[in-house]
Every structure is written in C-alpha cells, then in structure tokens.
Design a protein around this motif. Structure first.
Motif, PDB file in Angstrom:
ATOM      1  N   GLU A  62       0.846  -1.196   0.000  1.00 25.74           N
ATOM      2  CA  GLU A  62       0.000   0.000   0.000  1.00 25.74           C
ATOM      3  C   GLU A  62       0.882   1.246   0.000  1.00 25.74           C
ATOM      4  O   GLU A  62       1.893   1.310   0.710  1.00 25.74           O
ATOM      5  N   TYR A  64       0.883   5.821  -1.186  1.00 20.00           N
ATOM      6  CA  TYR A  64       0.085   7.048  -1.247  1.00 20.00           C
ATOM      7  C   TYR A  64       0.378   7.806  -2.529  1.00 20.00           C
ATOM      8  O   TYR A  64       1.417   7.616  -3.169  1.00 20.00           O
ATOM      9  N   THR A  65      -0.543   8.661  -2.904  1.00 18.20           N
ATOM     10  CA  THR A  65      -0.434   9.425  -4.141  1.00 18.20           C
ATOM     11  C   THR A  65      -0.474  10.922  -3.827  1.00 18.20           C
ATOM     12  O   THR A  65      -0.713  11.326  -2.688  1.00 18.20           O
ATOM     13  N   ASN A  68       1.194  13.363  -0.688  1.00 17.94           N
ATOM     14  CA  ASN A  68       1.604  12.432   0.365  1.00 17.94           C
ATOM     15  C   ASN A  68       2.560  11.343  -0.126  1.00 17.94           C
ATOM     16  O   ASN A  68       3.153  10.639   0.681  1.00 17.94           O
ATOM     17  N   ASN A 101       3.089   1.798   7.315  1.00 15.33           N
ATOM     18  CA  ASN A 101       3.914   2.687   6.498  1.00 15.33           C
ATOM     19  C   ASN A 101       4.858   3.498   7.377  1.00 15.33           C
ATOM     20  O   ASN A 101       4.574   3.767   8.545  1.00 15.33           O
ATOM     21  N   TYR A 189      -7.854   2.120  -5.829  1.00 12.37           N
ATOM     22  CA  TYR A 189      -7.495   3.474  -5.415  1.00 12.37           C
ATOM     23  C   TYR A 189      -8.561   3.947  -4.443  1.00 12.37           C
ATOM     24  O   TYR A 189      -9.759   3.758  -4.686  1.00 12.37           O
ATOM     25  N   ARG A 207      -4.754   6.925  -1.552  1.00 13.17           N
ATOM     26  CA  ARG A 207      -3.810   5.820  -1.417  1.00 13.17           C
ATOM     27  C   ARG A 207      -4.204   4.694  -2.370  1.00 13.17           C
ATOM     28  O   ARG A 207      -5.363   4.561  -2.736  1.00 13.17           O
ATOM     29  N   LYS A 209      -3.724   0.391  -3.160  1.00 15.16           N
ATOM     30  CA  LYS A 209      -3.448  -0.882  -2.493  1.00 15.16           C
ATOM     31  C   LYS A 209      -3.500  -2.001  -3.517  1.00 15.16           C
ATOM     32  O   LYS A 209      -4.410  -2.053  -4.336  1.00 15.16           O
TER      33      LYS A 209
END
Length: 218
Positions: A62, A64-65, A68, A101, A189, A207, A209
């Motif tokens: 997982e 992040y986009t 972040n 994370n 997403y 985020r 996954k």
C-alpha cells in the motif's frame, strides 16, 4: 517501487501455478465408476465463474499518491474478505484491511520503532464481473471507514491520528483453481473524505493498495 515489483512477481507466479493446477484438474481418470470418471473429466471452462459464499485472505503493498507520496513510503498491506456472489457476474463483499507505512521525511527507519503509520479499515463493496469465465476480470466500488494511528512523536511532520471515510474503486482478477480454491488479485485506489490525517487531503492525495488473496468459494 521494489514492493510493486515483488507484488507483480507474486501475481505472475500464482497465475502460472494456478494454470498448471487447472490443467491437472481437467485430466480424465483412468478407472473407477462411471460417476467418478464423469467427475474427473469435469471441465472448468464449462462451469465458468463460481457463485456462492467466498472467503479470502492475503497481503500485498500500500502506498500514497499526490502530495503524500513523497512523505510516506509504500509498506505492507493485508486484508480479509467475506463475500457472496448470487450470480456469476454480481458480488457483494465485506472487507477488513490494514497497512503499515513509514514517514519518508524522517529518514531510514522512520520516527518510531516499527511502522510510523498504522492504518486499519473496513469497507463494503460491490463487484461486477466482466466475463462469466473461470478466469474472471472484475471491477469494484464501495464505501469504507478507516482509522490512522500515528506512532512516535505526534504529530509527525503534520500527520495525526484520525478516523475518516473513503471510497474504494478498483479492478481485479479472480481465478477459480478448483471448486473450492480461489485466487484473487486486485488493485484499488481509495479516495478520502472527511479526512484530517495528512497535511494534504484532496481527492488526488489518496492511497493505492495491491492485494493477492487466496481462499475458497463454497
């Protein structure tokens, strides 16, 4: 990037093994009663996608986009899914999922002993198959709720504990290896809403996954 590559290799290995298992399953028997021989020559492609209750467990990655992505490293993700397919195309499922994370800005190892960000969530989703074949691509969508636990010194670089909602949207590929063994690979997403976990919480600051799950259909 390394986590994504490892996930891709796992998926490829799974499909290769599943294909071999499927071929073995379709081989005709050489003895036994007429009923046993009929079962042994049962062809999965004639059956197509399964219906009924299914249970899946698995893991993956997982990340992040958006804004972040640079602040949080991709980490380990896990999930458990219970669902039902009343038809070969339509499915309803409940899913528990979580991830670990580290804050990239804190340097190697993050700020805490272990994961800096521990996320846990649950979602309800609808799946829609694109074919009725044993190897079935599908799309999914739903709504979920999640909790973020920020460890170490809090707040850490603007990240704080938070409970919020999200909308998952994704694609997947399900393979009924046998009547009781199911493999599922999916990527989704997750769009946040009512979220204050991160300094940036726009639609593009969500985020992704990727999960590889194994289980059964009953």
């Amino acid at each position: 990037m390394k986590s994504v590559i490892r996930m891709g290799l796992c998926v490829a290995a799974l499909w290769g093994g599943a294909a071999l298992a499927g071929e073995d399953w379709k081989q005709p028997g050489t003895g036994g009663s007429g009923m046993e021989r009929e079962r042994s020559v049962y062809r999965a492609e004639d059956r197509g996608a399964d219906t009924g209750l299914y249970v899946l467990l698995g893991g993956g990655t997982e990340g992040y986009t958006g804004s972040n992505a640079a602040a949080l490293n991709p980490g380990f993700a896990y999930g458990a899914t219970v669902g039902v397919k009343p038809s070969k195309l339509l499915g309803f499922e409940l899913n528990y999922n979580g991830a670990l994370n580290d804050v990239d800005l804190a340097g190697p190892g993050g700020t805490a002993d272990g994961a800096d960000i521990v996320r846990q969530g649950g979602q309800a989703a609808i799946t829609l198959g694109l074919t009725t074949t044993k190897l079935q691509p599908y799309v999914l969508g739903g709504v979920g709720i999640q909790n973020y636990n920020v460890r170490g010194a809090s707040p850490v670089f603007g990240f704080v504990d938070d409970t919020s909602g999200y909308v998952p949207a994704g694609v997947g590929l399900r393979y009924n290896i046998t009547r009781l063994i199911t493999a599922d690979a999916r990527v989704d997403y997750n769009i946040p809403f009512a979220q204050d976990f991160a300094p940036d919480n726009d639609v593009g600051d969500g985020r992704y996954k990727a999960l590889l799950q194994l289980g059964g259909t009953y």
